[in-house]
Design an enzyme around this catalytic site. Structure first.
Site, PDB file in Angstrom:
ATOM      1  N   HIS A  61       0.836  -1.212   0.000  1.00  0.00           N
ATOM      2  CA  HIS A  61       0.000   0.000   0.000  1.00  0.00           C
ATOM      3  C   HIS A  61       0.862   1.250   0.000  1.00  0.00           C
ATOM      4  O   HIS A  61       1.303   1.715   1.053  1.00  0.00           O
ATOM      5  CB  HIS A  61      -0.873  -0.039   1.270  1.00  0.00           C
ATOM      6  CG  HIS A  61      -1.962   0.975   1.303  1.00  0.00           C
ATOM      7  ND1 HIS A  61      -3.179   0.736   1.873  1.00  0.00           N
ATOM      8  CD2 HIS A  61      -2.021   2.246   0.833  1.00  0.00           C
ATOM      9  CE1 HIS A  61      -3.940   1.816   1.772  1.00  0.00           C
ATOM     10  NE2 HIS A  61      -3.249   2.743   1.141  1.00  0.00           N
ATOM     11  N   HIS A  63       1.336   5.218  -2.152  1.00  0.00           N
ATOM     12  CA  HIS A  63       0.828   6.178  -3.133  1.00  0.00           C
ATOM     13  C   HIS A  63       2.041   6.836  -3.775  1.00  0.00           C
ATOM     14  O   HIS A  63       2.731   7.628  -3.143  1.00  0.00           O
ATOM     15  CB  HIS A  63      -0.061   7.225  -2.443  1.00  0.00           C
ATOM     16  CG  HIS A  63      -1.272   6.627  -1.789  1.00  0.00           C
ATOM     17  ND1 HIS A  63      -2.462   6.409  -2.465  1.00  0.00           N
ATOM     18  CD2 HIS A  63      -1.472   6.152  -0.534  1.00  0.00           C
ATOM     19  CE1 HIS A  63      -3.344   5.847  -1.645  1.00  0.00           C
ATOM     20  NE2 HIS A  63      -2.765   5.681  -0.467  1.00  0.00           N
ATOM     21  N   LEU A  64       2.300   6.488  -5.036  1.00  0.00           N
ATOM     22  CA  LEU A  64       3.476   7.036  -5.717  1.00  0.00           C
ATOM     23  C   LEU A  64       3.138   8.291  -6.520  1.00  0.00           C
ATOM     24  O   LEU A  64       4.026   8.953  -7.042  1.00  0.00           O
ATOM     25  CB  LEU A  64       4.122   5.970  -6.601  1.00  0.00           C
ATOM     26  CG  LEU A  64       4.617   4.718  -5.858  1.00  0.00           C
ATOM     27  CD1 LEU A  64       5.310   3.750  -6.816  1.00  0.00           C
ATOM     28  CD2 LEU A  64       5.548   5.064  -4.703  1.00  0.00           C
ATOM     29  N   ASN A  95      -5.267   5.711  -6.942  1.00  0.00           N
ATOM     30  CA  ASN A  95      -5.872   7.061  -6.942  1.00  0.00           C
ATOM     31  C   ASN A  95      -4.925   8.106  -7.534  1.00  0.00           C
ATOM     32  O   ASN A  95      -4.629   9.120  -6.920  1.00  0.00           O
ATOM     33  CB  ASN A  95      -6.336   7.453  -5.537  1.00  0.00           C
ATOM     34  CG  ASN A  95      -5.210   7.527  -4.527  1.00  0.00           C
ATOM     35  OD1 ASN A  95      -4.156   6.923  -4.712  1.00  0.00           O
ATOM     36  ND2 ASN A  95      -5.433   8.257  -3.454  1.00  0.00           N
ATOM     37  N   ASP A 155      -8.808   2.671  -2.824  1.00  0.00           N
ATOM     38  CA  ASP A 155      -8.241   3.301  -1.625  1.00  0.00           C
ATOM     39  C   ASP A 155      -8.248   4.828  -1.690  1.00  0.00           C
ATOM     40  O   ASP A 155      -7.927   5.423  -2.716  1.00  0.00           O
ATOM     41  CB  ASP A 155      -6.823   2.821  -1.357  1.00  0.00           C
ATOM     42  CG  ASP A 155      -6.308   3.411  -0.068  1.00  0.00           C
ATOM     43  OD1 ASP A 155      -6.926   3.141   0.966  1.00  0.00           O
ATOM     44  OD2 ASP A 155      -5.342   4.197  -0.099  1.00  0.00           O
ATOM     45  N   HIS A 182     -10.738   0.005   1.590  1.00  0.00           N
ATOM     46  CA  HIS A 182     -10.546   1.138   2.503  1.00  0.00           C
ATOM     47  C   HIS A 182     -11.876   1.265   3.249  1.00  0.00           C
ATOM     48  O   HIS A 182     -12.850   1.789   2.706  1.00  0.00           O
ATOM     49  CB  HIS A 182     -10.218   2.389   1.684  1.00  0.00           C
ATOM     50  CG  HIS A 182     -10.247   3.668   2.459  1.00  0.00           C
ATOM     51  ND1 HIS A 182      -9.135   4.453   2.625  1.00  0.00           N
ATOM     52  CD2 HIS A 182     -11.258   4.308   3.103  1.00  0.00           C
ATOM     53  CE1 HIS A 182      -9.458   5.530   3.336  1.00  0.00           C
ATOM     54  NE2 HIS A 182     -10.742   5.465   3.643  1.00  0.00           N
ATOM     55  N   HIS A 235      -5.167  -0.744   6.103  1.00  0.00           N
ATOM     56  CA  HIS A 235      -4.928   0.083   7.300  1.00  0.00           C
ATOM     57  C   HIS A 235      -5.953  -0.049   8.434  1.00  0.00           C
ATOM     58  O   HIS A 235      -6.669   0.905   8.771  1.00  0.00           O
ATOM     59  CB  HIS A 235      -4.771   1.565   6.929  1.00  0.00           C
ATOM     60  CG  HIS A 235      -5.713   2.106   5.886  1.00  0.00           C
ATOM     61  ND1 HIS A 235      -7.068   1.995   5.971  1.00  0.00           N
ATOM     62  CD2 HIS A 235      -5.470   2.762   4.727  1.00  0.00           C
ATOM     63  CE1 HIS A 235      -7.623   2.568   4.911  1.00  0.00           C
ATOM     64  NE2 HIS A 235      -6.678   3.041   4.141  1.00  0.00           N
ATOM     65  N   ASN A 281      -5.943   9.348   7.206  1.00  0.00           N
ATOM     66  CA  ASN A 281      -7.173   8.580   7.018  1.00  0.00           C
ATOM     67  C   ASN A 281      -6.811   7.107   6.884  1.00  0.00           C
ATOM     68  O   ASN A 281      -6.122   6.743   5.922  1.00  0.00           O
ATOM     69  CB  ASN A 281      -7.880   9.080   5.747  1.00  0.00           C
ATOM     70  CG  ASN A 281      -9.149   8.293   5.438  1.00  0.00           C
ATOM     71  OD1 ASN A 281      -9.437   7.278   6.072  1.00  0.00           O
ATOM     72  ND2 ASN A 281      -9.894   8.748   4.445  1.00  0.00           N
ATOM     73  N   ASP A 308       1.053   2.697   3.655  1.00  0.00           N
ATOM     74  CA  ASP A 308       0.140   3.788   3.266  1.00  0.00           C
ATOM     75  C   ASP A 308       0.926   5.085   3.064  1.00  0.00           C
ATOM     76  O   ASP A 308       0.444   6.181   3.397  1.00  0.00           O
ATOM     77  CB  ASP A 308      -1.006   3.964   4.262  1.00  0.00           C
ATOM     78  CG  ASP A 308      -2.153   4.801   3.688  1.00  0.00           C
ATOM     79  OD1 ASP A 308      -2.116   5.133   2.484  1.00  0.00           O
ATOM     80  OD2 ASP A 308      -3.087   5.108   4.448  1.00  0.00           O
TER      81      ASP A 308
HETATM   82 ZN   LIG Z   1      -6.883   4.236   2.509  1.00  0.00          ZN
END
Ligand SMILES: [Zn+2]
Length: 433
Positions: A61, A63-64, A95, A155, A182, A235, A281, A308
């Protein structure tokens, strides 16, 4: 991405924290582990005395941010941050902008990851088109693409529609996929600013109740059981969620779960600073929740640690609490936080850390060449880690393009000294190789 043919002899490392051994690596694979290995001519010798050798870490998990928010992170900077944190594979959440909801976008992310070459980048596909929650994305096309997507997640958003969630769970069975939820019932968290409890009452901030997470987890465990499919919970943040997952697992249902480093270490008391670096979150919870999460990771109810990693540029974070973006960076500090929260507290040994941060996430993420044991014949994905040092976390030194680390200023143990991806060093001497 391929092995470069160099032979390495790693001297005196302690595999999984055990007795010192020499690890030889050639043609991208581990060729030997044991005392007193001879160094063939032309071999590179690395002194690893005192360092722990673990299999390369796998993140389910992160986010790049590429494509779309290259001001926050790129695949180049994000994978460098990952390598410096000891990771050899990361799952990149969907996302982005455009959303990774088609074969084309997921293939683009996969190719950018290969070009960067710092660690394997496995795209996560969106469950619903545009993350809008109204119709399923092209799950089958993403699964058949060059990116071979197996994990699907909206997510950042919850798949809150029960019928859509059921259909998604049914759909991915055809190719052994998994839906990563999520869990956040949106009607219970409208306007929510922090965990609902004593601290939110004192600070006068709108509460984000635990039940908003727990109700969705309970529903989705039941749905996964009903259609006999695989559900992964992103998460997990509350003690009640742990109890529900423990119950679902006791039934033999195909439910797995992750916990973030920040939820293992930090509590909602930090919100009293009104520093948005602590806004995330799901929100930071109470000390009771933290204790339950640690216990669940130790006993295997929670399968793995996932970062995350959520980088944000300064202007989105250094603003008032109410309008600041949710999220924290985490790739470069994950192993250090896990040492602090789990190892130095006696809750996990290093073999279990390897299980929770490499083997299990690789299985959940369907990554065949990752999370393998440190053994001859296995791919040489490994990290060399010094657990004996302690240093203050300074995000200014991080490779991530963003600086929003909640651990800034904290003294944490440990340092990643080297990372190898299929026999090629991506990090040496604690620096990019
Ligand atoms: Zn999330």
């Amino acid at each position: 991405m391929t092995a470069d043919g160099t032979t390495w002899v790693i001297r005196g490392a302690r595999p999984l924290g055990g007795e010192p051994a020499d690890i030889t690596v050639a043609d991208g694979a581990i060729t030997g582990i044991g005392p007193g290995a001879a160094a063939p001519s032309g071999a590179q010798v690395l002194d690893a005395s005192g360092l722990i050798a673990l299999p390369g870490l796998v993140d389910l998990h992160s986010h790049l941010r590429e494509p779309g928010r290259e001001d926050a992170e790129t695949i180049e900077t994000g994978t460098l941050a990952a390598a410096l944190g000891g990771f050899t594979a990361v799952h990149a959440m969907a996302n982005t902008d455009p959303v990774a909801d088609t074969a084309g976008v997921t293939e683009q992310i996969w190719r950018l990851g290969r070009a960067a070459g710092r660690c394997d980048v496995q795209p996560v596909g969106a469950v619903t088109a545009g993350l809008a929650g109204s119709r399923l994305a092209e799950l089958g096309a993403m699964a058949e693409s060059a990116a071979r997507v197996r994990v699907f997640s909206d997510d950042g958003h919850c798949v809150s529609d029960a019928v859509l969630m059921r259909r998604a769970l049914e759909y991915v069975k055809a190719f052994d996929g998994v839906i990563a939820q999520h869990a956040q019932e949106p009607t219970l968290t409208e306007g929510a600013q922090m965990n609902e409890g004593v601290a939110s009452g004192r600070l006068g901030l709108a509460g984000w109740p635990a039940v908003a997470e727990e109700a969705v987890i309970a529903r989705d465990c039941l749905l996964a059981a009903h259609v006999d499919s695989a559900l992964h919970i992103c998460h997990v943040s509350t003690a009640g969620s742990v109890e529900i997952i423990r119950w679902a697992k006791s039934k033999g249902w195909r439910v797995t779960a992750e916990v973030t480093p920040h939820h293992l270490l930090l509590t909602d008391d930090l919100v009293a600073t009104y520093d948005p670096v602590y806004k995330v979150n799901p929100p930071l919870r109470t000390a009771t929740d933290v204790a339950a999460l640690r216990e669940a990771l130790a006993d295997g109810t929670i399968d793995c640690v996932a970062t995350d990693h959520a980088p944000h540029p300064v202007e989105d974070k250094e603003t008032e609490w109410a309008v600041a973006a949710h999220g924290m960076t985490g790739l470069e500090t994950a192993l250090r936080v896990v040492q602090e929260a789990m190892v130095d507290t006696g809750l996990l040994g290093w073999p279990e850390v390897a299980d929770r941060m490499s083997a299990r996430p690789a299985v959940i993420g369907r990554l065949a060449g990752q999370g393998r044991p440190l053994a001859p014949g296995e791919p040489a994905n490994l990290v060399l880690y010094n657990p004996a040092t302690r240093e203050v976390v300074d995000p200014a030194t991080h490779a991530s393009r963003s600086r929003n680390s909640p651990f800034a200023g904290m003294t944490l143990p440990g340092q990643v000294m080297a990372t190898f991806l299929r026999g090629r060093p991506t990090v040496l001497d604690g620096k990019p190789a």
